[in-house]
Design a protein around this motif. Structure first.
Motif, PDB file in Angstrom:
ATOM      1  N   LYS A  31       0.829  -1.208   0.000  1.00  0.00           N
ATOM      2  CA  LYS A  31       0.000   0.000   0.000  1.00  0.00           C
ATOM      3  C   LYS A  31       0.862   1.256   0.000  1.00  0.00           C
ATOM      4  N   LEU A  32       1.959   1.202   0.763  1.00  0.00           N
ATOM      5  CA  LEU A  32       2.861   2.347   0.832  1.00  0.00           C
ATOM      6  C   LEU A  32       3.495   2.634  -0.524  1.00  0.00           C
ATOM      7  N   LEU A  33       3.867   1.581  -1.242  1.00  0.00           N
ATOM      8  CA  LEU A  33       4.470   1.761  -2.559  1.00  0.00           C
ATOM      9  C   LEU A  33       3.514   2.459  -3.519  1.00  0.00           C
ATOM     10  N   TYR A  34       2.241   2.062  -3.484  1.00  0.00           N
ATOM     11  CA  TYR A  34       1.250   2.714  -4.352  1.00  0.00           C
ATOM     12  C   TYR A  34       0.988   4.146  -3.897  1.00  0.00           C
ATOM     13  N   LEU A  35       0.958   4.352  -2.590  1.00  0.00           N
ATOM     14  CA  LEU A  35       0.676   5.687  -2.058  1.00  0.00           C
ATOM     15  C   LEU A  35       1.786   6.670  -2.410  1.00  0.00           C
ATOM     16  N   LEU A  36       3.036   6.246  -2.209  1.00  0.00           N
ATOM     17  CA  LEU A  36       4.168   7.126  -2.482  1.00  0.00           C
ATOM     18  C   LEU A  36       4.428   7.261  -3.978  1.00  0.00           C
ATOM     19  N   ASP A  37       4.213   6.150  -4.703  1.00  0.00           N
ATOM     20  CA  ASP A  37       4.407   6.140  -6.150  1.00  0.00           C
ATOM     21  C   ASP A  37       5.755   6.760  -6.513  1.00  0.00           C
ATOM     22  N   GLY A  38       6.778   6.385  -5.773  1.00  0.00           N
ATOM     23  CA  GLY A  38       8.089   6.995  -5.961  1.00  0.00           C
ATOM     24  C   GLY A  38       8.779   6.548  -7.231  1.00  0.00           C
ATOM     25  N   TYR A  39       9.705   7.345  -7.679  1.00  0.00           N
ATOM     26  CA  TYR A  39      10.492   7.060  -8.876  1.00  0.00           C
ATOM     27  C   TYR A  39      11.318   5.800  -8.640  1.00  0.00           C
ATOM     28  N   PRO A  40      11.406   4.896  -9.624  1.00  0.00           N
ATOM     29  CA  PRO A  40      12.106   3.619  -9.425  1.00  0.00           C
ATOM     30  C   PRO A  40      13.552   3.778  -8.966  1.00  0.00           C
ATOM     31  N   GLN A  41      13.938   2.905  -8.039  1.00  0.00           N
ATOM     32  CA  GLN A  41      15.313   2.866  -7.548  1.00  0.00           C
ATOM     33  C   GLN A  41      15.957   1.509  -7.819  1.00  0.00           C
ATOM     34  N   TYR A  42      15.185   0.618  -8.439  1.00  0.00           N
ATOM     35  CA  TYR A  42      15.686  -0.688  -8.872  1.00  0.00           C
ATOM     36  C   TYR A  42      15.421  -0.791 -10.366  1.00  0.00           C
ATOM     37  N   LEU A  43      16.330  -1.429 -11.091  1.00  0.00           N
ATOM     38  CA  LEU A  43      16.261  -1.405 -12.542  1.00  0.00           C
ATOM     39  C   LEU A  43      16.943  -2.635 -13.127  1.00  0.00           C
ATOM     40  N   GLU A  44      16.421  -3.089 -14.267  1.00  0.00           N
ATOM     41  CA  GLU A  44      17.091  -4.149 -15.022  1.00  0.00           C
ATOM     42  C   GLU A  44      17.277  -3.684 -16.451  1.00  0.00           C
ATOM     43  N   ILE A  45      18.459  -3.921 -16.989  1.00  0.00           N
ATOM     44  CA  ILE A  45      18.773  -3.503 -18.349  1.00  0.00           C
ATOM     45  C   ILE A  45      19.375  -4.666 -19.131  1.00  0.00           C
ATOM     46  N   GLU A  46      18.868  -4.861 -20.322  1.00  0.00           N
ATOM     47  CA  GLU A  46      19.403  -5.847 -21.266  1.00  0.00           C
ATOM     48  C   GLU A  46      20.338  -5.094 -22.208  1.00  0.00           C
ATOM     49  N   VAL A  47      21.635  -5.373 -22.144  1.00  0.00           N
ATOM     50  CA  VAL A  47      22.586  -4.588 -22.928  1.00  0.00           C
ATOM     51  C   VAL A  47      22.829  -5.159 -24.317  1.00  0.00           C
ATOM     52  N   THR A  48      22.442  -6.415 -24.531  1.00  0.00           N
ATOM     53  CA  THR A  48      22.606  -7.029 -25.845  1.00  0.00           C
ATOM     54  C   THR A  48      21.624  -8.172 -26.018  1.00  0.00           C
ATOM     55  N   THR A  49      21.315  -8.482 -27.275  1.00  0.00           N
ATOM     56  CA  THR A  49      20.539  -9.694 -27.559  1.00  0.00           C
ATOM     57  C   THR A  49      21.390 -10.684 -28.355  1.00  0.00           C
ATOM     58  N   ARG A  50      22.693 -10.446 -28.389  1.00  0.00           N
ATOM     59  CA  ARG A  50      23.586 -11.409 -29.025  1.00  0.00           C
ATOM     60  C   ARG A  50      23.861 -12.561 -28.065  1.00  0.00           C
ATOM     61  N   CYS A  51      23.997 -13.741 -28.606  1.00  0.00           N
ATOM     62  CA  CYS A  51      24.345 -14.897 -27.780  1.00  0.00           C
ATOM     63  C   CYS A  51      25.055 -15.929 -28.637  1.00  0.00           C
ATOM     64  N   ASN A  52      26.023 -16.594 -28.048  1.00  0.00           N
ATOM     65  CA  ASN A  52      26.804 -17.605 -28.752  1.00  0.00           C
ATOM     66  C   ASN A  52      26.207 -18.997 -28.637  1.00  0.00           C
ATOM     67  N   LEU A  53      25.165 -19.148 -27.796  1.00  0.00           N
ATOM     68  CA  LEU A  53      24.594 -20.467 -27.543  1.00  0.00           C
ATOM     69  C   LEU A  53      23.194 -20.594 -28.131  1.00  0.00           C
ATOM     70  N   ARG A  54      22.739 -21.848 -28.210  1.00  0.00           N
ATOM     71  CA  ARG A  54      21.382 -22.143 -28.678  1.00  0.00           C
ATOM     72  C   ARG A  54      20.709 -23.031 -27.620  1.00  0.00           C
ATOM     73  N   CYS A  55      20.590 -22.501 -26.420  1.00  0.00           N
ATOM     74  CA  CYS A  55      20.029 -23.273 -25.305  1.00  0.00           C
ATOM     75  C   CYS A  55      18.586 -23.667 -25.601  1.00  0.00           C
ATOM     76  N   VAL A  56      18.279 -24.950 -25.414  1.00  0.00           N
ATOM     77  CA  VAL A  56      16.972 -25.459 -25.833  1.00  0.00           C
ATOM     78  C   VAL A  56      15.830 -24.898 -24.993  1.00  0.00           C
ATOM     79  N   GLN A  57      16.123 -24.417 -23.774  1.00  0.00           N
ATOM     80  CA  GLN A  57      15.074 -23.902 -22.901  1.00  0.00           C
ATOM     81  C   GLN A  57      14.919 -22.389 -23.008  1.00  0.00           C
ATOM     82  N   CYS A  58      15.696 -21.729 -23.873  1.00  0.00           N
ATOM     83  CA  CYS A  58      15.698 -20.266 -23.937  1.00  0.00           C
ATOM     84  C   CYS A  58      14.960 -19.756 -25.171  1.00  0.00           C
TER      85      CYS A  58
END
Length: 351
Positions: A31-58
């Motif tokens: 409830k506090l998170l919705y009430l404050l609605d603060g600017y994000p302080q946690y983040l995830e970034i994908e820096v590339t979509t290149r990959c050398n593997l062909r993992c069967v589950q990916c």
């Protein structure tokens, strides 16, 4: 606390902030998170979509789109928009260490004193890379190694090399000990499927040998999503397998955690706090979190994205109509369009 001892008050504060607000998940905090609605302080970034593997589950194995790298300038452009950044994950649907500027990106983030978390296959972590990573002093590193034998590993991670990877992991622990480093804290991630489910107990013994006596945790989890190309791999984990892993952990001094990324009885959407940790694709598209990844619905994710950070400032995206609608729907227990295939909370198809 190790973070306070080795990194000081600022890092200790970031560590506590992340664990209190991210893992507590108490109704009052939500409830506090919705009430404050603060600017994000946690983040995830994908820096590339290149990959050398062909993992069967990916999902990456089944894409037809060309690979793309996020430029270092664009990366800095993103980071500079989060002045109070406390935690960042830099693992996307690609092999981050194939990006020529990835170490520079890590160093730039560390100047902001953000806690850094990485998942990696260790295919490219040779001695030189290991020493530089330890010197950069990232906090959390997960070894994505999900088999106990060469045969199973190379059947899952097509294009990889069991001997190369396991030696890279052993070497990393040796170098870390040689350098007298506490960080990064090392853990292992094992995604269970039909091919590797029978190797869980043996894997615990393998990890104990690779870690050279260092305290580590194994995070076992199920596949996040089921889709056409990987449906035959999906399996539930038998109780006896869980018990065998726990027993092996006690025997070898390895902590075992069963990650509930895909709970059988999913909580309602109103319990979601993942929207506080946006995920940014290499293309700049912003999605609410990483939970929609690995469903092989990349086009859907882009179509329902909340905006593109290369076209507008993140603060405009955060205060924009799409984000506001998403938060309003989540707060009322509804399923927003980007969350239609959520693996954590009850989506529209399950209500």
């Amino acid at each position: 606390m190790a973070t306070l001892r080795y990194k000081g008050i600022r890092y200790a504060y970031n560590y506590l902030h992340y664990h209190i607000f991210w893992f507590a998940r108490h109704p009052l905090i939500i409830k506090l998170l919705y009430l404050l609605d603060g600017y994000p302080q946690y983040l995830e970034i994908e820096v590339t979509t290149r990959c050398n593997l062909r993992c069967v589950q990916c999902e990456h194995t089944y894409w037809s789109e060309p690979a793309i790298d996020m430029s270092f300038d664009n990366f800095r452009h993103i980071i500079d928009q989060f002045p109070r950044l406390k935690w960042i994950g830099l693992t996307g649907i690609g092999e981050s260490f194939m990006h020529r500027d990835f170490f520079n990106m890590l160093e730039y983030v560390k100047k902001k004193r953000a806690i850094v978390e990485l998942f990696d296959t260790f295919y490219f972590i040779d001695e030189k890379a290991a020493r530089r990573l330890i010197e950069i002093n990232i906090e959390n590193f997960f070894v994505s190694l999900d088999a106990a034998t060469k045969q199973t590993y190379e059947a899952l991670r097509v294009g990889s090399d069991w001997n190369r990877v396991t030696e890279n992991v052993r070497q990393f622990f040796r170098i870390k000990k040689e350098m007298g480093a506490f960080f990064p804290e090392m853990n292992f991630h094992y995604i269970i499927n039909k091919l590797n489910c029978g190797e869980v107990a043996r894997y615990v013994e393998l990890v104990s040998e690779l870690a050279h006596g260092e305290d580590v945790t194994i995070f076992f989890s199920q596949m996040l999503h089921r889709y056409k190309e990987t449906d035959g791999l999906y399996t539930t984990v038998p109780e006896q397998t869980i018990a065998a892993a726990i027993e092996a952990g006690k025997k070898h001094g390895v902590k075992i955690t069963w990650n509930l990324d895909v709970p059988t009885d999913k909580p309602p959407m109103k319990n979601c706090i993942e929207w506080t940790m946006p995920f940014i694709f290499a293309t700049g598209d912003v999605i609410p979190c990483c939970a929609g990844n690995e469903a092989n619905r990349r086009d859907f994710q882009r179509e329902t994205s909340l905006g593109n950070i290369f076209n507008q400032n993140f603060r405009e995206i955060w205060r924009g109509r799409r984000y506001k609608n998403l938060k309003t729907m989540l707060k009322s227990g509804q399923c927003p369009p980007p969350c239609g295939n959520c693996c954590i909370y009850k989506s529209r198809a399950e209500v």
